[in-house]
Write a protein that holds these residues in place. Structure first.
Motif, PDB file in Angstrom:
ATOM      1  N   PHE A 120      29.703  48.501 -11.505  1.00 49.66           N
ATOM      2  CA  PHE A 120      30.734  48.420 -12.537  1.00 49.66           C
ATOM      3  C   PHE A 120      32.081  48.639 -11.867  1.00 49.66           C
ATOM      4  CE2 PHE A 120      27.029  49.436 -15.041  1.00 49.66           C
ATOM      5  CZ  PHE A 120      27.190  48.680 -16.191  1.00 49.66           C
ATOM      6  N   PHE A 121      33.058  47.824 -12.233  1.00 53.13           N
ATOM      7  CA  PHE A 121      34.427  47.999 -11.741  1.00 53.13           C
ATOM      8  C   PHE A 121      35.380  47.662 -12.870  1.00 53.13           C
ATOM      9  CE2 PHE A 121      38.377  46.802  -9.659  1.00 53.13           C
ATOM     10  CZ  PHE A 121      38.519  47.818  -8.736  1.00 53.13           C
ATOM     11  N   GLN A 122      36.193  48.673 -13.248  1.00 50.47           N
ATOM     12  CA  GLN A 122      37.117  48.522 -14.379  1.00 50.47           C
ATOM     13  C   GLN A 122      36.376  48.021 -15.616  1.00 50.47           C
ATOM     14  OE1 GLN A 122      40.304  45.998 -12.976  1.00 50.47           O
ATOM     15  NE2 GLN A 122      41.261  47.629 -11.784  1.00 50.47           N
ATOM     16  N   ALA A 123      35.219  48.634 -15.852  1.00 47.59           N
ATOM     17  CA  ALA A 123      34.356  48.341 -17.020  1.00 47.59           C
ATOM     18  C   ALA A 123      33.802  46.921 -17.010  1.00 47.59           C
ATOM     19  CB  ALA A 123      35.106  48.609 -18.322  1.00 47.59           C
ATOM     20  N   ILE A 124      33.836  46.254 -15.864  1.00 51.71           N
ATOM     21  CA  ILE A 124      33.308  44.900 -15.737  1.00 51.71           C
ATOM     22  C   ILE A 124      32.092  44.943 -14.823  1.00 51.71           C
ATOM     23  CG2 ILE A 124      33.770  42.550 -14.970  1.00 51.71           C
ATOM     24  CD1 ILE A 124      35.274  43.345 -17.473  1.00 51.71           C
ATOM     25  N   SER A 125      31.038  44.227 -15.215  1.00 48.76           N
ATOM     26  CA  SER A 125      29.823  44.124 -14.409  1.00 48.76           C
ATOM     27  C   SER A 125      29.374  42.671 -14.376  1.00 48.76           C
ATOM     28  CB  SER A 125      28.713  45.005 -14.970  1.00 48.76           C
ATOM     29  OG  SER A 125      28.308  44.533 -16.254  1.00 48.76           O
ATOM     30  N   LEU A 126      28.511  42.370 -13.417  1.00 47.20           N
ATOM     31  CA  LEU A 126      27.911  41.042 -13.308  1.00 47.20           C
ATOM     32  C   LEU A 126      26.423  41.184 -13.575  1.00 47.20           C
ATOM     33  CD1 LEU A 126      29.738  39.698 -10.109  1.00 47.20           C
ATOM     34  CD2 LEU A 126      30.353  39.357 -12.502  1.00 47.20           C
ATOM     35  N   PRO A 127      26.022  41.144 -14.851  1.00 45.61           N
ATOM     36  CA  PRO A 127      24.600  41.364 -15.184  1.00 45.61           C
ATOM     37  C   PRO A 127      23.714  40.262 -14.620  1.00 45.61           C
ATOM     38  CG  PRO A 127      25.827  40.622 -17.112  1.00 45.61           C
ATOM     39  CD  PRO A 127      26.837  40.878 -16.039  1.00 45.61           C
ATOM     40  N   THR A 128      22.568  40.656 -14.133  1.00 46.81           N
ATOM     41  CA  THR A 128      21.595  39.712 -13.575  1.00 46.81           C
ATOM     42  C   THR A 128      20.296  39.790 -14.357  1.00 46.81           C
ATOM     43  OG1 THR A 128      20.815  41.344 -11.975  1.00 46.81           O
ATOM     44  CG2 THR A 128      22.607  39.893 -11.282  1.00 46.81           C
ATOM     45  N   TYR A 129      19.517  38.743 -14.238  1.00 42.61           N
ATOM     46  CA  TYR A 129      18.186  38.713 -14.866  1.00 42.61           C
ATOM     47  C   TYR A 129      17.206  38.223 -13.811  1.00 42.61           C
ATOM     48  CZ  TYR A 129      14.611  38.153 -18.460  1.00 42.61           C
ATOM     49  OH  TYR A 129      13.459  38.286 -19.217  1.00 42.61           O
ATOM     50  N   VAL A 130      16.204  39.066 -13.533  1.00 41.50           N
ATOM     51  CA  VAL A 130      15.227  38.749 -12.495  1.00 41.50           C
ATOM     52  C   VAL A 130      13.992  38.161 -13.150  1.00 41.50           C
ATOM     53  CG1 VAL A 130      13.867  39.657 -10.590  1.00 41.50           C
ATOM     54  CG2 VAL A 130      16.118  40.636 -11.105  1.00 41.50           C
ATOM     55  N   LEU A 131      13.646  36.961 -12.730  1.00 40.46           N
ATOM     56  CA  LEU A 131      12.439  36.308 -13.231  1.00 40.46           C
ATOM     57  C   LEU A 131      11.242  36.806 -12.428  1.00 40.46           C
ATOM     58  CD1 LEU A 131      13.799  32.658 -13.473  1.00 40.46           C
ATOM     59  CD2 LEU A 131      13.467  34.240 -15.364  1.00 40.46           C
ATOM     60  N   SER A 132      10.191  37.227 -13.145  1.00 40.96           N
ATOM     61  CA  SER A 132       8.981  37.683 -12.450  1.00 40.96           C
ATOM     62  C   SER A 132       7.973  36.552 -12.353  1.00 40.96           C
ATOM     63  CB  SER A 132       8.394  38.895 -13.183  1.00 40.96           C
ATOM     64  OG  SER A 132       8.180  38.581 -14.572  1.00 40.96           O
ATOM     65  N   ASN A 133       7.244  36.329 -13.414  1.00 43.09           N
ATOM     66  CA  ASN A 133       6.278  35.229 -13.429  1.00 43.09           C
ATOM     67  C   ASN A 133       6.675  34.128 -14.398  1.00 43.09           C
ATOM     68  OD1 ASN A 133       4.572  36.532 -11.563  1.00 43.09           O
ATOM     69  ND2 ASN A 133       3.668  37.781 -13.215  1.00 43.09           N
ATOM     70  N   GLN A 134       7.872  34.228 -14.968  1.00 39.96           N
ATOM     71  CA  GLN A 134       8.278  33.236 -15.953  1.00 39.96           C
ATOM     72  C   GLN A 134       8.657  31.923 -15.264  1.00 39.96           C
ATOM     73  OE1 GLN A 134       9.715  36.282 -15.680  1.00 39.96           O
ATOM     74  NE2 GLN A 134      10.061  37.218 -17.697  1.00 39.96           N
ATOM     75  N   LYS A 135       8.397  30.842 -15.955  1.00 38.78           N
ATOM     76  CA  LYS A 135       8.816  29.508 -15.553  1.00 38.78           C
ATOM     77  C   LYS A 135       9.813  28.990 -16.587  1.00 38.78           C
ATOM     78  CE  LYS A 135       6.070  29.356 -11.988  1.00 38.78           C
ATOM     79  NZ  LYS A 135       6.608  29.363 -10.612  1.00 38.78           N
ATOM     80  N   ILE A 136      10.932  28.506 -16.105  1.00 39.61           N
ATOM     81  CA  ILE A 136      11.994  28.105 -17.022  1.00 39.61           C
ATOM     82  C   ILE A 136      11.534  26.988 -17.945  1.00 39.61           C
ATOM     83  CG2 ILE A 136      14.325  27.168 -17.159  1.00 39.61           C
ATOM     84  CD1 ILE A 136      14.202  30.047 -16.219  1.00 39.61           C
ATOM     85  N   TYR A 137      10.904  25.949 -17.390  1.00 40.90           N
ATOM     86  CA  TYR A 137      10.476  24.815 -18.218  1.00 40.90           C
ATOM     87  C   TYR A 137       9.413  25.212 -19.227  1.00 40.90           C
ATOM     88  CZ  TYR A 137       6.281  24.605 -15.268  1.00 40.90           C
ATOM     89  OH  TYR A 137       5.102  24.901 -14.621  1.00 40.90           O
ATOM     90  N   ARG A 138       8.706  26.318 -18.950  1.00 40.49           N
ATOM     91  CA  ARG A 138       7.607  26.720 -19.838  1.00 40.49           C
ATOM     92  C   ARG A 138       7.991  27.856 -20.767  1.00 40.49           C
ATOM     93  NH1 ARG A 138       3.032  29.407 -16.536  1.00 40.49           N
ATOM     94  NH2 ARG A 138       4.581  31.089 -16.649  1.00 40.49           N
ATOM     95  N   ASP A 139       8.787  28.800 -20.287  1.00 41.10           N
ATOM     96  CA  ASP A 139       9.027  30.039 -21.027  1.00 41.10           C
ATOM     97  C   ASP A 139      10.448  30.173 -21.556  1.00 41.10           C
ATOM     98  OD1 ASP A 139       6.422  30.786 -20.345  1.00 41.10           O
ATOM     99  OD2 ASP A 139       7.091  31.653 -18.440  1.00 41.10           O
ATOM    100  N   LEU A 140      11.218  29.091 -21.544  1.00 41.66           N
ATOM    101  CA  LEU A 140      12.597  29.216 -21.990  1.00 41.66           C
ATOM    102  C   LEU A 140      12.687  29.612 -23.462  1.00 41.66           C
ATOM    103  CD1 LEU A 140      15.595  28.966 -21.332  1.00 41.66           C
ATOM    104  CD2 LEU A 140      15.466  26.540 -21.938  1.00 41.66           C
ATOM    105  N   HIS A 141      11.780  29.110 -24.284  1.00 41.33           N
ATOM    106  CA  HIS A 141      11.842  29.430 -25.718  1.00 41.33           C
ATOM    107  C   HIS A 141      11.527  30.903 -25.974  1.00 41.33           C
ATOM    108  CE1 HIS A 141       7.678  28.416 -24.797  1.00 41.33           C
ATOM    109  NE2 HIS A 141       7.301  29.055 -25.889  1.00 41.33           N
ATOM    110  N   PHE A 142      10.851  31.576 -25.012  1.00 40.19           N
ATOM    111  CA  PHE A 142      10.673  33.025 -25.120  1.00 40.19           C
ATOM    112  C   PHE A 142      11.867  33.773 -24.522  1.00 40.19           C
ATOM    113  CE2 PHE A 142       6.172  31.521 -24.853  1.00 40.19           C
ATOM    114  CZ  PHE A 142       5.801  31.892 -26.141  1.00 40.19           C
ATOM    115  N   LEU A 143      12.362  33.268 -23.408  1.00 33.04           N
ATOM    116  CA  LEU A 143      13.456  33.946 -22.731  1.00 33.04           C
ATOM    117  C   LEU A 143      14.735  33.960 -23.560  1.00 33.04           C
ATOM    118  CD1 LEU A 143      12.971  32.514 -19.118  1.00 33.04           C
ATOM    119  CD2 LEU A 143      12.521  34.852 -19.860  1.00 33.04           C
ATOM    120  N   LYS A 144      14.977  32.916 -24.341  1.00 35.28           N
ATOM    121  CA  LYS A 144      16.229  32.851 -25.096  1.00 35.28           C
ATOM    122  C   LYS A 144      16.292  33.879 -26.227  1.00 35.28           C
ATOM    123  CE  LYS A 144      14.741  29.146 -28.209  1.00 35.28           C
ATOM    124  NZ  LYS A 144      15.009  27.754 -28.625  1.00 35.28           N
TER     125      LYS A 144
END
Length: 795
Positions: free
Chosen positions: A274-298
């Motif tokens: 965090f710097f001046q109340a700003i952060s760069l949030p990340t999301y780590v994919l474990s076993n998810q597949k974007i083409y398959r699990d996007l409707h769950f991830l959203k």
């Protein structure tokens, strides 16, 4: 006088020391008997008071003070020993404050195997949203046919030094150009819109080492897989300590190498999440597949708010994520717009006038242009779904072009869709009237009146106003051009235009040859099928002699005169009619010959020349040739000027004749129907011509002219039509040119018909617009009719 014994002496016997002693003792005696400052002369003080009263000085108490001398330097200016250096201030605040125009540089670490997949996908989803992006790879056996061009290859193939090479490259080339530098690996999706928005809230005056900490390390360094944000100040300090950073490198772990280098060069000890109340949030994919699990991830809030998503192994994943986050951004923008519109509509709770609040409809669009005088009034054009009415002075009814028909139909469909939502009980019957106009400040405006039937079959009339605002104004970069480019002028001449062509050569000699303008005049002599071209019987014999004589008289390499002869087939023999003089084009009813003239003349000119297809019945100035050079750009733009057609004032007596006066409505008009004059580069014309070769045959020799009759595109009759129909990347600039004056041939023609009935203007090609010349304006015609009726009534 009695002197003591010690002072008895003879002047001749005194030495220098004795003189000194006598003067010293005399000085002491004088100072002892001199009056002190407490002694006052009453007469002197009285005079001073009188002097003070005369000068108006009431501060008499100052007379008792000690006198302080004042230096008068009014007439003795003193100059400083050293001249003061003037401070030169920068022209812009941004220069003095070191504010950079570009905000973010993105550096991506990748490998050759991923250039065509992950790196290309990263570039397509990010490059247009950041200021600069570069991809860094090893340069061992690098191939040069990559479609991705913003690649930097390092000859040092040691993997443990690659991060340092990236930092050194950034410090050497882009340190002074950007505020922040973001380094990341290619196996991640970067939501660049979110990143750029966050950077707007971070001050550039601090050291920034922002990212996500590595999970399996205790040092607390930022993870390069999730991206590392460095401020320019940090990179500058790293550049000074780069040699020491290399000595402390930890194998191929780039995240640790960069982190240790930041620790060594700055006071930052660990990754700043965090710097001046700003952060760069990340999301780590474990076993998810974007083409398959996007409707769950959203459905996951952390996923939707993430600026970086990793790890990714497929280029399709980046495209899918970019489409998804772009849709989220679009929805957010639409919601923001609707909220702003709602707030603007209710501002002041109706207690303040909209004129004071400057609330316009639509919101954010400027009000219509206010005309300064009657000539600035923008007229509305009446139209229906197929035609426009009274759109110009030269026509009453004109069919809409394909684009205009599609435009009005799209407007109507949009209105009806809105009506069905708001008034479902109404049934559309017809469009009663429609008007449109183009406001250069506001955009295209429509006023449409529609007829409906309600549930009781009663007729309902509703009026709608539609605005297509000028929302996106772009500055199109264009290539560099100069005013020294040689112009090859193509001037065609029929046998009945020989006198006009000779006069044109005289003007060309005065304007171009005598001033050594870089031009070439190419005369195109159009022979009919039975015209003689031998010796003195040549129909163009006199014209050729004039051209030769002029060239010999003015031996100038900058300007030359040449000609090319064309033998027309019998089907294209030009039969001159008096009515041809009343048509705009010099080709009269055979404008298709302009293609033959251009095709055959270019064979003598070359592919790299700037060509100006010109007319022999026009007056021009040297400024016009410079505008041709500036407005004609190879591979980018052609120029089609609209010349000013002058009324024959001498013959009509309806205006004052003046050849060199400024353009005005009373002396002529800009002839939009004349397309004879056009400038282009030969290669651009040849490329467009080849695209249409199967539809409009190319004329390679005189005998091929007959093939133009069999062309499939009947609407292609002029050179400009070639560029329009070919749909190349070349822009077409069509603009008025006040220094280009038509009307020479018309004046010569009307002198022969003084007191006679003029022939009727006949334009045979009825598929195109009307092209007859106007002899007077509507206002002058109306005044003539009124004067004629008045004379009849008086008689």
């Amino acid at each position: 006088m009695y002197l003591p014994k010690v002072f008895r002496f003879r002047s001749s016997q005194l030495s220098a020391n004795q003189y000194f002693i006598v003067c010293l003792i005399g000085g002491f005696l004088l100072s002892f008997y001199w009056p002190t400052s407490s002694y006052r002369d009453e007469n002197c003080e009285q005079k001073l008071r009188e002097l003070a009263s005369i000068n108006g000085n009431s501060q008499s108490h100052l007379l008792n003070e000690d006198f302080e001398p004042q230096l008068n330097l009014a007439q003795k200016p003193m100059s400083a020993k050293k001249s003061v250096k003037s401070i030169v201030r920068p022209r812009y605040f941004s220069s003095e404050l070191n504010v950079k125009q570009d905000r973010l540089f993105v550096g991506v670490l990748t490998v050759q195997e991923n250039i065509e997949s992950l790196a290309t996908a990263f570039n397509k989803t990010t490059a247009h949203l950041v200021n600069k992006i570069k991809f860094f790879i090893h340069a061992d056996n690098i191939k040069t046919n990559f479609k991705l061009k913003n690649i930097v290859g390092f000859t040092d193939t040691r993997e443990n030094y690659r991060a340092f090479h990236v930092l050194k490259y950034i410090g050497d080339n882009y340190l002074e150009d950007y505020d922040f530098f973001y380094i990341i690996e290619d196996g991640a999706y970067l939501n660049a819109r979110s990143l750029m928005e966050k950077l707007n809230h971070i001050s550039m005056s601090f050291d920034v080492y922002l990212g996500t900490k590595i999970e399996d390390r205790e040092e607390g360094f930022c993870d390069l897989k999730a991206g590392i944000l460095l401020s320019s100040s940090v990179v500058k300090k790293i550049k000074l300590k780069l040699d020491a950073c290399v000595r402390t490198a930890d194998g191929t772990h780039h995240s640790v190498n960069v982190g240790r280098c930041v620790q060594l060069a700055t006071d930052i000890k660990e990754c700043q999440e965090f710097f001046q109340a700003i952060s760069l949030p990340t999301y780590v994919l474990s076993n998810q597949k974007i083409y398959r699990d996007l409707h769950f991830l959203k459905e996951d809030t952390n996923f939707n708010q993430a600026s970086i998503i990793y790890p990714l192994t497929s280029a399709d994943d980046l495209y899918i994520l970019h489409a998804y986050f772009s849709k989220l951004h679009l929805d957010a923008v639409k919601n923001k717009i609707s909220k702003l519109e709602e707030e603007a509509a209710h501002i002041g709770n109706g207690t303040i006038s909209n004129n004071i609040l400057e609330i316009n409809w639509p919101l954010g669009v400027n009000q219509a242009m206010k005309p300064q005088h009657r000539h600035d009034i923008i007229l509305w054009t009446n139209l229906n779904l197929t035609h426009s009415f009274m759109n110009s002075d030269g026509s009453n009814v004109k069919a809409l072009s394909k684009i205009d028909r599609m435009d009005i139909q799209k407007i109507l469909d949009g209105i009806l869709a809105e009506v069905r939502k708001k008034y479902p009980e109404l049934n559309f019957i017809e469009m009663q009237t429609a008007y449109k106009r183009f406001d250069p400040v506001r955009g295209m405006e429509y006023k449409i009146h529609l007829v409906f039937h309600d549930a009781d079959r009663n007729e309902v009339l509703k009026s709608y106003e539609v605005v297509k605002p000028i929302s996106l104004i772009q500055i199109i970069p264009s290539p560099y051009v100069t005013e020294s480019t040689r112009i090859s002028m193509i001037v065609p001449s029929f046998t009945h235009r020989i006198e006009e062509t000779i006069s044109f050569i005289e003007r060309y000699e005065e304007i171009c040859m005598q001033t050594k303008d870089s031009t070439t005049l190419m005369l195109v002599l159009l022979y009919n099928s039975n015209d003689s071209n031998k010796g003195e019987s040549d129909v163009f014999y006199r014209l050729k002699n004039v051209a030769i004589t002029t060239s010999k008289r003015i031996k100038n390499d900058d300007s030359r005169i040449a000609w090319v002869s064309i033998r027309l087939p019998q089907e294209f023999d030009y039969s001159y009619e008096d009515s041809d003089e009343l048509l705009s084009s010099l080709y009269a009813n055979q404008e298709i010959l302009s293609l033959a003239v251009t095709d055959l003349a270019l064979r003598k000119i070359g592919l790299e020349s700037l060509v100006l297809a010109f007319s022999n019945v026009v007056n021009f100035k040297n400024d016009f040739l410079n505008r041709v050079r500036m407005n004609t750009i190879q591979g980018f733009q052609i120029f089609s000027p609209i010349g000013f057609m002058q009324y024959p004032c001498k013959q009509t007596q309806m205006c004052n004749h003046c050849e060199n006066c400024d353009v005005s409505q009373s002396t002529g008009y800009f002839d939009n129907n004349n397309h004879d004059i056009i400038s282009f580069y030969s290669r651009d014309y040849v490329d467009a011509r080849k695209k249409l070769e199967q539809y409009v045959p190319i004329v390679r020799k005189d005998a091929d002219i007959i093939n133009l009759q069999t062309r499939q595109y009947k609407d292609v009759t002029r050179v400009i039509d070639i560029f329009v129909r070919a749909k190349t990347q070349v822009h077409i600039l069509r603009a008025v040119e006040p220094t280009l004056r038509f009307g020479i041939n018309l004046n010569n023609f009307l002198e022969k018909f003084q007191g006679k009935v003029l022939p009727k203007c006949q334009y045979l090609n009825t598929t195109l617009e009307h092209k007859c010349i106007n002899l007077i304006s509507r206002k002058q015609l109306g005044e003539a009719i009124v004067a004629y009726k008045s004379s009849i009534n008086e008689s």
